[in-house]
Design a protein around this motif. Sequence first.
Motif, short mmCIF file in Angstrom:
data_model
loop_
_atom_site.label_atom_id
_atom_site.label_comp_id
_atom_site.label_asym_id
_atom_site.label_seq_id
_atom_site.Cartn_x
_atom_site.Cartn_y
_atom_site.Cartn_z
N GLU A 143 0.82 -1.21 0.00
CA GLU A 143 0.00 0.00 0.00
C GLU A 143 0.85 1.26 0.00
O GLU A 143 0.36 2.34 0.35
CB GLU A 143 -0.94 -0.01 1.21
CG GLU A 143 -1.94 -1.15 1.20
CD GLU A 143 -2.99 -1.03 2.29
OE1 GLU A 143 -3.01 0.04 2.93
OE2 GLU A 143 -3.76 -1.97 2.50
N ARG A 144 2.12 1.13 -0.42
CA ARG A 144 3.01 2.28 -0.44
C ARG A 144 2.47 3.38 -1.36
O ARG A 144 2.43 4.55 -0.99
CB ARG A 144 4.41 1.85 -0.90
CG ARG A 144 5.45 2.98 -0.90
CD ARG A 144 6.70 2.55 -1.65
NE ARG A 144 7.19 1.29 -1.13
CZ ARG A 144 8.09 1.20 -0.13
NH1 ARG A 144 8.57 2.31 0.40
NH2 ARG A 144 8.52 0.04 0.28
N ASN A 145 2.08 2.98 -2.58
CA ASN A 145 1.60 3.99 -3.53
C ASN A 145 0.33 4.68 -3.03
O ASN A 145 0.15 5.89 -3.21
CB ASN A 145 1.34 3.34 -4.89
CG ASN A 145 2.62 2.85 -5.54
OD1 ASN A 145 3.71 3.35 -5.27
ND2 ASN A 145 2.50 1.85 -6.41
N LYS A 146 -0.54 3.90 -2.41
CA LYS A 146 -1.77 4.48 -1.87
C LYS A 146 -1.45 5.51 -0.79
O LYS A 146 -2.04 6.60 -0.75
CB LYS A 146 -2.66 3.37 -1.31
CG LYS A 146 -3.92 3.88 -0.65
CD LYS A 146 -4.72 2.71 -0.07
CE LYS A 146 -5.95 3.22 0.69
NZ LYS A 146 -6.72 2.09 1.28
N ASN A 147 -0.51 5.19 0.07
CA ASN A 147 -0.15 6.12 1.13
C ASN A 147 0.59 7.33 0.59
O ASN A 147 0.42 8.45 1.09
CB ASN A 147 0.72 5.41 2.18
CG ASN A 147 -0.11 4.57 3.14
OD1 ASN A 147 -0.57 5.05 4.17
ND2 ASN A 147 -0.29 3.31 2.80
N LEU A 177 0.07 8.66 -2.34
CA LEU A 177 -0.95 9.51 -2.95
C LEU A 177 -1.73 10.28 -1.89
O LEU A 177 -1.98 11.48 -2.03
CB LEU A 177 -1.90 8.65 -3.79
CG LEU A 177 -3.06 9.40 -4.46
CD1 LEU A 177 -2.52 10.44 -5.43
CD2 LEU A 177 -3.97 8.41 -5.19
N ALA A 178 -2.11 9.58 -0.81
CA ALA A 178 -2.85 10.25 0.25
C ALA A 178 -2.00 11.34 0.92
O ALA A 178 -2.49 12.44 1.21
CB ALA A 178 -3.31 9.24 1.29
#
Length: 214
Positions: free
Chosen positions: A116-120, A122-123
């Motif tokens: 979930e690195r990319n999701k975090n 982006l957030a």
Amino acid sequence: MRDVFFLALPGLLAAGGIAGMVWAVVRMRRLNTAWRSGVTAEGVCVSAYVVTTSHSHGGGPSHSTWHHVHEFTTPEGEVRRFEEAGGARTVVGGDRVVVRYPAGRPDRATAIPPGERNKNLLATGCLLAFLTVFVLGALSFIGFYLTVLRPAADVVEEKIKDTGRQVRESPRPGPPGGFPTGFPTGFPTDVPDGWPSDMPPPPPLPGPPGSGRN
């Protein structure tokens, strides 16, 4: 008092926005450090709950964030428990999780998987962009107040003071010309000349009934 309202409040808002930016960057760095450390432990989700934040009154748009409380045991046998925001919504109380933390820092553990690195990222990027606009808006208002509003307010205030000073220092108008200023004098104190002094005596008063005096 005017400067306190127009400078202190925007200053506090700007300081809060900067603090939020620092927190977002530090949190992202700690997650990356925990993911790269390679230290893992088996943990369990103790509880999960949702925190909903409303951004306006009257049923406006809201934002929901999942919070999890995890517990794990370090290789040294120390039991640790921590709370974390932004975890997967599919994780509920009683689920097994993999906990990662930097070597020697179990107090910085996370159960968010590296996938979930990319999701975090982006957030975090969206949060930083919003806070940047927020801080710039507060600082722009402070600059506008210092360069435009306060000088204009000072000019108006000075004019009001000058007007009041002129009113206080201007001479007050006196009575119109020829108007008596003191108590009138010259009132007669004696009998006027030519006033008759031998006034006739008054007529006799009538007597009581039956006395024969009419």
